[in-house]
Write a protein that holds these residues in place. Structure first.
Motif, short mmCIF file in Angstrom:
data_model
loop_
_atom_site.label_atom_id
_atom_site.label_comp_id
_atom_site.label_asym_id
_atom_site.label_seq_id
_atom_site.Cartn_x
_atom_site.Cartn_y
_atom_site.Cartn_z
N VAL A 1 -18.14 16.06 -70.96
CA VAL A 1 -18.82 16.95 -70.19
C VAL A 1 -20.31 16.56 -69.81
O VAL A 1 -20.54 17.18 -68.83
CB VAL A 1 -18.88 18.52 -71.08
N ALA A 2 -20.90 15.54 -70.37
CA ALA A 2 -22.39 15.14 -70.37
C ALA A 2 -22.37 14.99 -68.75
O ALA A 2 -23.33 15.31 -68.08
CB ALA A 2 -22.76 14.11 -71.00
N PRO A 3 -21.45 14.00 -68.08
CA PRO A 3 -21.66 13.78 -66.59
C PRO A 3 -21.74 15.10 -66.04
O PRO A 3 -22.42 14.97 -64.80
CB PRO A 3 -20.61 12.84 -66.59
N LEU A 4 -20.93 15.89 -66.11
CA LEU A 4 -20.75 17.12 -65.29
C LEU A 4 -21.86 17.95 -65.59
O LEU A 4 -22.66 18.39 -64.60
CB LEU A 4 -19.72 18.17 -65.73
N ILE A 5 -22.57 18.17 -66.63
CA ILE A 5 -23.93 18.78 -66.84
C ILE A 5 -25.18 17.81 -66.26
O ILE A 5 -25.91 18.67 -65.59
CB ILE A 5 -24.36 18.75 -68.35
N LYS A 6 -25.15 16.78 -66.32
CA LYS A 6 -26.18 15.94 -65.56
C LYS A 6 -25.95 16.33 -64.07
O LYS A 6 -27.13 16.35 -63.39
CB LYS A 6 -25.78 14.44 -65.66
N LEU A 7 -24.98 16.27 -63.48
CA LEU A 7 -24.66 16.70 -61.89
C LEU A 7 -25.24 17.94 -61.62
O LEU A 7 -25.87 17.98 -60.76
CB LEU A 7 -23.26 16.34 -61.68
N VAL A 8 -24.69 18.89 -62.34
CA VAL A 8 -25.28 20.29 -62.06
C VAL A 8 -26.70 20.59 -62.10
O VAL A 8 -27.12 21.02 -61.52
CB VAL A 8 -24.27 21.29 -62.87
N LYS A 9 -27.26 19.89 -63.14
CA LYS A 9 -28.60 20.11 -63.30
C LYS A 9 -29.46 19.42 -62.25
O LYS A 9 -30.73 19.84 -61.91
CB LYS A 9 -29.10 19.24 -64.78
N GLY A 10 -28.92 18.43 -61.52
CA GLY A 10 -29.53 17.70 -60.58
C GLY A 10 -29.43 18.35 -59.14
O GLY A 10 -29.97 17.75 -58.11
#
Length: 227
Positions: free
Chosen positions: A129-138
């Motif tokens: 899930v980490a890459p998803l969180i990174k994308l949404v935060k950006g």
């Protein structure tokens, strides 16, 4: 004894009578034929050109008002057919474009211009899930965010990821479960919950496919950012 002249007169009268009867029948036949043709022509359907229902951008059933972007999207079908996302008559994501995958499929759009910024998919069954969180935060303010599930979009979603997606306007992501079908259009910086969201639970009692619910489809008009 009847004279020859009398016989000729009688013959002429009979001939005239028969000719009159013949002509009368001919006129009657012509008149009947005309009337019959007239009746038939009125009863036969007119070959009018068929009127096809109008189709608008992305195959929508309605025209979006000025200052809005037309969209139409569908979730994945079981684990076989990927989701499809169309915006402003441009196909952004689909199996044909080979840019969809299991999990959550995302398209990011410039809220002012309607231009595509990025597409991505995140495996929420066997991935991280980490890459998803990174994308949404950006994601920048004013960006339109379109999401569609394929197969399983929920297993790896943690509280942080669900909160970030909820902040984009989702009312359902907090309750999204294993193999639920879900489609959503929101935006970064949205102040209210989005009206563009659909969800169907994975349930053995109602599933259309074995182990998966039916496909979801949604269309609408997203207002463009004006400031």
């Amino acid at each position: 004894m009847v004279r020859a002249g009398g016989i000729l007169k009688i013959a002429a009268l009979v001939f005239a009578f028969l000719l009159a009867v013949f002509l009368a029948f001919q006129l009657l036949e012509i008149n009947m034929d005309f009337n019959l043709n007239n009746v038939i022509s009125r009863s036969m359907p007119v070959n009018e050109p068929s009127i096809k229902p109008l189709k608008y951008k992305c195959g929508m059933s309605k025209l979006c008002p000025a200052g809005h972007l037309a969209f139409k999207m569908a979730s994945g079908a079981a684990s076989v057919v990927g989701p499809r996302i169309c915006l402003d008559d441009k196909l952004l994501m689909s199996g044909v474009k080979n840019n969809v995958g299991r999990g959550i499929n995302i398209a990011l759009i410039n809220g002012r211009t309607g231009d595509l910024i990025n597409t991505a998919f995140f495996d929420m069954w066997g991935g991280d899930v980490a890459p998803l969180i990174k994308l949404v935060k950006g994601i920048e303010d004013g960006t339109i965010v379109m999401m569609a599930s394929f197969d399983d979009a929920a297993t790896k979603l943690n509280d942080e990821a669900r909160k970030l997606i909820a902040d984009l306007g989702s009312s359902i992501v907090s309750n999204l479960g294993f193999r639920d079908n879900w489609i959503f259009v929101g935006g970064k910086g949205i102040k209210t919950k989005s009206p563009f969201e659909q969800h169907i639970k994975n349930s053995a009692d109602t599933n259309k496919f074995e182990g998966w619910p039916e496909v979801l489809e949604m269309e609408g008009c997203v207002p463009q950012r004006q400031d």
